[in-house]
Design an enzyme around this catalytic site. Structure first.
Site, PDB file in Angstrom:
ATOM      1  N   ASN A  64      -7.783   2.047  -3.275  1.00  0.00           N
ATOM      2  CA  ASN A  64      -9.698   1.997  -4.291  1.00  0.00           C
ATOM      3  C   ASN A  64     -10.345   1.840  -3.944  1.00  0.00           C
ATOM      4  O   ASN A  64     -10.802   2.361  -2.765  1.00  0.00           O
ATOM      5  CB  ASN A  64      -8.742  -0.095  -3.643  1.00  0.00           C
ATOM      6  CG  ASN A  64      -7.693   0.169  -4.835  1.00  0.00           C
ATOM      7  OD1 ASN A  64      -7.786  -1.437  -5.164  1.00  0.00           O
ATOM      8  ND2 ASN A  64      -7.140   0.058  -4.748  1.00  0.00           N
ATOM      9  N   THR A 107       1.306  -0.808   0.094  1.00  0.00           N
ATOM     10  CA  THR A 107       0.240  -0.883   0.060  1.00  0.00           C
ATOM     11  C   THR A 107       0.807   1.316   0.258  1.00  0.00           C
ATOM     12  O   THR A 107       2.171   1.116   0.805  1.00  0.00           O
ATOM     13  CB  THR A 107      -1.053  -0.041   1.505  1.00  0.00           C
ATOM     14  OG1 THR A 107      -0.890   1.182   1.388  1.00  0.00           O
ATOM     15  CG2 THR A 107      -0.232  -0.427   2.474  1.00  0.00           C
ATOM     16  N   ASP A 108       0.270   2.187  -0.838  1.00  0.00           N
ATOM     17  CA  ASP A 108       0.895   3.628  -0.127  1.00  0.00           C
ATOM     18  C   ASP A 108       1.116   3.919   0.947  1.00  0.00           C
ATOM     19  O   ASP A 108       1.936   5.057   1.533  1.00  0.00           O
ATOM     20  CB  ASP A 108       0.233   4.351  -1.191  1.00  0.00           C
ATOM     21  CG  ASP A 108      -0.688   5.495  -0.901  1.00  0.00           C
ATOM     22  OD1 ASP A 108      -1.246   4.662  -0.097  1.00  0.00           O
ATOM     23  OD2 ASP A 108      -1.667   6.120  -1.359  1.00  0.00           O
ATOM     24  N   GLU A 109       0.408   2.985   2.246  1.00  0.00           N
ATOM     25  CA  GLU A 109       0.271   4.178   3.079  1.00  0.00           C
ATOM     26  C   GLU A 109       1.544   3.748   3.819  1.00  0.00           C
ATOM     27  O   GLU A 109       2.089   4.270   5.253  1.00  0.00           O
ATOM     28  CB  GLU A 109      -0.831   3.715   3.935  1.00  0.00           C
ATOM     29  CG  GLU A 109      -2.051   4.004   3.522  1.00  0.00           C
ATOM     30  CD  GLU A 109      -3.089   4.142   4.506  1.00  0.00           C
ATOM     31  OE1 GLU A 109      -3.332   3.679   6.205  1.00  0.00           O
ATOM     32  OE2 GLU A 109      -4.503   3.687   4.072  1.00  0.00           O
ATOM     33  N   TYR A 143      -1.625  -0.106  10.893  1.00  0.00           N
ATOM     34  CA  TYR A 143      -1.548  -1.097  10.175  1.00  0.00           C
ATOM     35  C   TYR A 143      -0.969  -1.018   8.461  1.00  0.00           C
ATOM     36  O   TYR A 143      -0.076  -1.923   8.488  1.00  0.00           O
ATOM     37  CB  TYR A 143      -3.162  -0.586   9.286  1.00  0.00           C
ATOM     38  CG  TYR A 143      -3.327  -0.614   7.597  1.00  0.00           C
ATOM     39  CD1 TYR A 143      -3.857  -2.313   7.229  1.00  0.00           C
ATOM     40  CD2 TYR A 143      -3.669   0.005   6.724  1.00  0.00           C
ATOM     41  CE1 TYR A 143      -3.427  -2.288   5.749  1.00  0.00           C
ATOM     42  CE2 TYR A 143      -3.484   0.027   5.244  1.00  0.00           C
ATOM     43  CZ  TYR A 143      -3.000  -1.543   5.159  1.00  0.00           C
ATOM     44  OH  TYR A 143      -3.462  -1.324   3.635  1.00  0.00           O
ATOM     45  N   LEU A 159     -14.309   4.486   3.577  1.00  0.00           N
ATOM     46  CA  LEU A 159     -14.759   5.924   2.895  1.00  0.00           C
ATOM     47  C   LEU A 159     -16.510   5.295   2.403  1.00  0.00           C
ATOM     48  O   LEU A 159     -17.429   5.954   1.950  1.00  0.00           O
ATOM     49  CB  LEU A 159     -14.380   6.764   2.983  1.00  0.00           C
ATOM     50  CG  LEU A 159     -15.097   8.185   2.333  1.00  0.00           C
ATOM     51  CD1 LEU A 159     -14.931   9.003   3.852  1.00  0.00           C
ATOM     52  CD2 LEU A 159     -13.796   8.931   1.510  1.00  0.00           C
ATOM     53  N   LYS A 205       2.039  -3.003   7.316  1.00  0.00           N
ATOM     54  CA  LYS A 205       2.467  -3.196   5.816  1.00  0.00           C
ATOM     55  C   LYS A 205       3.785  -3.643   5.653  1.00  0.00           C
ATOM     56  O   LYS A 205       4.381  -4.261   4.581  1.00  0.00           O
ATOM     57  CB  LYS A 205       1.489  -2.921   4.336  1.00  0.00           C
ATOM     58  CG  LYS A 205       0.185  -3.057   5.200  1.00  0.00           C
ATOM     59  CD  LYS A 205      -0.401  -4.797   4.540  1.00  0.00           C
ATOM     60  CE  LYS A 205       0.170  -4.629   2.925  1.00  0.00           C
ATOM     61  NZ  LYS A 205      -1.105  -5.503   2.710  1.00  0.00           N
TER      62      LYS A 205
END
Ligand code: NAD
Ligand code: DAU
Length: 340
Positions: free
Chosen positions: A184, A129-131, A154, A194, A158
């Site tokens: 996504n 993930t970009d996070e 989280y 969201l 990752k």
């Protein structure tokens, strides 16, 4: 391309099920084994039309089971490719209960890596993930060279998994790729995230809980386009490469919510600002230039097209939404939003 026997972990979840649908529909040489624990986020209804498909097998199991159990599955099904989607994926849940995130996202990935190394699979693709890059100010984008700086339990889990994947490549020559994707959206997303949460609430005339000022920015990607990007990597990428995936669709949360309200014909008076998420990342934006230049990938839809398709899907799949939003979901909603 050569025949592929693909192990997809977490294939009953949102992105995994969309990926399996794409593979079975568009790649007739591939056989797919879906290994999924069926947590609250896993739903076999997402793949109902494929239950009896001759190139598909579902295995109810946990990636945290011993590497031997995973290795047995790899041998039995002659797996040559692993795509690891299985994860605890919701930031808010990682704040109320981080432990399971370490168990699944870190220890579970380690198990898969040990089995993949011993089996000498052709490719291990880690869906990240970009996070993992942290949060941006108002300028700039994440590139593959951006240092990892995860902010939530989280994203920390990752990032840990990404380091392990790379270490298995460095130490044992495991042929791997890592993809880091932005937010996504699309069909079959669980209504804790969201967009489906806001669609669900708007359809039921419930308040829309906006964290803080609602001006946090996410870079939205239609789920099918994430799946085609993963396919491009499996099909063409040299081992050891990392690719950012994003749609160049930066939007503030409030803009997304207003768009949803407009499309379902509900008033903006449903919006309610609530207490912010602790440690809330302000902005994500992906530079996807590497995958576009090197592998020729590009998204197939604009945000406006993708969000219209998504809202229409939820409108015509009310039964799916009602099923996943019943029972335990009600307790989750009360716990997360009841006193916010
Ligand atoms: P999801 O929560 O919808 O699905 C996760 C799936 O993993 C579920 O089917 C669940 O049952 C399964 N699972 C959980 N623990 C398991 C275990 N121990 N063993 C086997 N299966 C298990 O998640 P998603 O949104 O589809 O995300 C899939 C992957 O993509 C994750 O790794 C996530 O970090 C990553 N990702 C998600 C997004 C996004 O916007 N949703 C963006 C970038 C990356
Ligand atoms: O960037 C990729 C990541 O995107 C993935 O790795 C994660 O698995 C995925 O969950 C997602 O993380 P976010 O935290 O960005 O997604 P979420 O849908 O939870 O929230 C999006 C934004 O909306 C965020 O700024 C928080 C805000 N929000 C969210 C919810 C659920 C609200 O304002 N209200 C809400 O009720």
């Amino acid at each position: 391309m050569t025949m592929k026997n693909i192990l997809v972990t977490g294939g009953a979840g949102f992105i995994g099920s969309n990926f399996i649908r794409m593979v079975l529909t568009e790649h007739p040489d591939c056989f797919v084994v879906n290994l999924d624990k069926l947590t609250y986020a896993g739903n076999l209804e997402n793949l109902a039309e494929f239950h009896h498909h001759d190139r598909y097998q579902f295995v109810h199991g946990d990636i945290c089971d011993s590497p031997l159990a995973v290795k047995f599955l790899l041998d039995q099904c002659q797996i040559d490719t692993i795509v690891n989607f299985a994860a605890e994926s919701h930031v808010d849940r990682s704040i109320t209960g981080p432990k399971i995130f370490i168990e699944t996202n870190v220890a579970g990935t380690l198990n898969l890596l040990e089995a993949a190394r011993d089996k000498k699979v052709d490719r291990f693709l880690q869906v990240s993930t970009d996070e993992v890059y942290g949060s941006l100010g108002s300028e700039g984008k994440f590139t593959e060279q951006t240092p990892l700086s995860p902010n939530s339990p989280y994203s920390a889990s990752k990032a840990a998994a990404d380091h392990l994947v790379r270490a298995f490549g460095h130490t044992w020559g495991l042929k791997y790729n890592i993809t880091r994707c932005s937010n996504n959206y699309g069909p079959y997303q669980f209504p804790e995230k969201l967009i489906p949460l806001m669609i669900h609430n708007a359809l039921h005339d419930k308040e829309l809980p906006v964290y803080g000022d609602g001006m946090q920015v996410r870079d939205w990607l239609y789920v099918y386009d994430h799946c085609t990007a993963i396919w491009c990597v499996l099909d063409q990428a040299p081992p050891g490469e990392i690719y950012n995936i994003g749609g160049c669709n930066e939007k503030a949360n409030l803009d997304v919510i207003n768009l949803i309200l407009g499309r379902v014909g509900k008033p903006t008076t449903l919006i309610r600002h609530v207490k912010d998420r602790p440690g809330h990342d302000r902005r994500y934006a992906i530079d996807a230039g590497k995958i576009m230049r090197q592998l020729g990938w590009k998204p197939s839809v604009t945000f406006e097209q993708g969000i219209a398709r998504t809202i229409d899907w939820y409108l015509s799949n009310g039964k799916w939404l009602a099923n996943v939003a019943s029972g335990q979901y009600q307790q989750y909603y009360e716990k997360m939003y009841g006193n916010r």
